[in-house]
Write a protein that holds these residues in place. Sequence first.
Motif, PDB file in Angstrom:
ATOM      1  N   ALA A 130       0.776  -0.827  -0.402  1.00 41.75           N
ATOM      2  CA  ALA A 130      -0.017  -0.239   0.025  1.00 41.75           C
ATOM      3  C   ALA A 130       0.440   1.139  -0.126  1.00 41.75           C
ATOM      4  CB  ALA A 130      -0.751  -0.700   0.953  1.00 41.75           C
ATOM      5  N   LYS A 131       2.117   0.791   0.318  1.00 42.41           N
ATOM      6  CA  LYS A 131       3.057   2.471   0.182  1.00 42.41           C
ATOM      7  C   LYS A 131       4.352   1.815  -1.220  1.00 42.41           C
ATOM      8  CE  LYS A 131       1.392   4.205   3.739  1.00 42.41           C
ATOM      9  NZ  LYS A 131       1.396   5.554   4.196  1.00 42.41           N
ATOM     10  N   ASP A 132       4.681   3.215  -1.833  1.00 40.69           N
ATOM     11  CA  ASP A 132       5.683   3.819  -2.636  1.00 40.69           C
ATOM     12  C   ASP A 132       6.853   2.525  -1.807  1.00 40.69           C
ATOM     13  OD1 ASP A 132       4.537   5.363  -3.545  1.00 40.69           O
ATOM     14  OD2 ASP A 132       5.599   6.819  -2.770  1.00 40.69           O
ATOM     15  N   TRP A 133       7.466   2.782  -0.429  1.00 47.30           N
ATOM     16  CA  TRP A 133       8.399   2.086  -0.226  1.00 47.30           C
ATOM     17  C   TRP A 133       7.755   0.516   0.668  1.00 47.30           C
ATOM     18  CZ3 TRP A 133      13.427   3.597  -1.542  1.00 47.30           C
ATOM     19  CH2 TRP A 133      13.624   4.733  -2.262  1.00 47.30           C
ATOM     20  N   GLY A 134       9.217  -0.022   0.912  1.00 45.55           N
ATOM     21  CA  GLY A 134       8.369  -1.330   1.906  1.00 45.55           C
ATOM     22  C   GLY A 134       8.721  -1.101   2.482  1.00 45.55           C
ATOM     23  N   ALA A 223      14.452  -2.906  -5.081  1.00 48.88           N
ATOM     24  CA  ALA A 223      13.323  -2.613  -4.111  1.00 48.88           C
ATOM     25  C   ALA A 223      11.754  -3.659  -4.646  1.00 48.88           C
ATOM     26  CB  ALA A 223      13.540  -0.806  -3.864  1.00 48.88           C
ATOM     27  N   GLN A 224      11.382  -2.844  -3.539  1.00 46.61           N
ATOM     28  CA  GLN A 224       9.658  -3.565  -4.369  1.00 46.61           C
ATOM     29  C   GLN A 224       9.303  -3.100  -5.436  1.00 46.61           C
ATOM     30  OE1 GLN A 224       6.802  -3.190  -0.956  1.00 46.61           O
ATOM     31  NE2 GLN A 224       6.092  -0.422  -1.419  1.00 46.61           N
ATOM     32  N   LEU A 231       5.708  -4.517  -6.395  1.00 48.18           N
ATOM     33  CA  LEU A 231       5.187  -5.093  -5.133  1.00 48.18           C
ATOM     34  C   LEU A 231       4.177  -4.422  -4.255  1.00 48.18           C
ATOM     35  CD1 LEU A 231       7.918  -7.610  -4.367  1.00 48.18           C
ATOM     36  CD2 LEU A 231       5.535  -8.250  -4.951  1.00 48.18           C
ATOM     37  N   SER A 232       4.373  -2.462  -5.211  1.00 47.03           N
ATOM     38  CA  SER A 232       3.696  -1.772  -4.428  1.00 47.03           C
ATOM     39  C   SER A 232       2.670  -1.429  -5.661  1.00 47.03           C
ATOM     40  CB  SER A 232       4.362  -0.202  -4.819  1.00 47.03           C
ATOM     41  OG  SER A 232       4.618   0.507  -4.792  1.00 47.03           O
ATOM     42  N   ASN A 233       1.319  -1.103  -4.616  1.00 46.83           N
ATOM     43  CA  ASN A 233       0.155  -0.320  -5.936  1.00 46.83           C
ATOM     44  C   ASN A 233       0.791   0.586  -6.353  1.00 46.83           C
ATOM     45  OD1 ASN A 233      -0.749  -3.465  -5.058  1.00 46.83           O
ATOM     46  ND2 ASN A 233      -1.968  -3.053  -3.651  1.00 46.83           N
TER      47      ASN A 233
END
Length: 274
Positions: A130-134, A223-224, A231-233
């Motif tokens: 749900a976030k830019d960063w993991g 990174a995600q 992996l980031s929405n």
Amino acid sequence: MKTRYFLLMAAATLGLSSCQKDFDPASYAPPLNIGGYTSAKQIAPSNLVAYWAFDGSLIDSVSNIGGVNTGTSFTVGVKKQSLQGALDSYVISNTPPAVQNLKSFTLTCWEKMPLNDKGMVGLIDVANSAKDWGNLLLFFENGGASDKGVLKFHVNNNGADNWGDNTTVTNPWGQWNQIALSYDEVTSTYTLYFNGSKIGSKVIAGNGPLMFQNAQKMVFGAAQFQTTPSLSNTMGKQSWASYLVGQLDEVRIYNKALSIAEISSLAKLEGRGK
């Protein structure tokens, strides 16, 4: 009688010689002992919640959860084999439940990579969809010089961004290095280590126990937001980010902040293949 006596003595001598083994000095040497440990597996075993040895396998040996490969391979590691990364390559895994529920932690890994001149490189990232960063990202920051690199971390604590400071490391390229990051919920302190030595710390007052969000997936080698699909929405692939084109090995996650002595011993033991 003398002849018979000498024959019996000669036979006895030959029999004794055949039973003796060659002297091996190494067999009399005391076992390697570093900080009271003789192997890495003896360090905080009850706190180890995930371990990827990358010895020809993408499976976490603690949870038995396997990863899915995109373009990576295996090569010689600091211990046996390691994960070999490449551009546009990474491994995605379901995040072990014990990692999703960390309150304090220590993350340790070994990496060997060329000069980072293509963008920030994520080593390990426990994603937050749900976030830019993991939730937990350890990475080399953008750029680098021939004799230095910049390490950094990001942690999500219940929606709050915990950023580490830019920490310079000397001559990190083209050789195996152990990197460790710990967090102590009691003191709200992050500590960064390089090859067993503390190189930085950061206190975030009142941070307390961690609470990751949407942490079902994790990625090795990027990174995600660099995976396909992301992996980031909320964020996709970025031009200022890249991939691990070197090696990653011996990734361990503990559910406590290891002491400096434990991390130093771990670095020395793994560096000797123990």
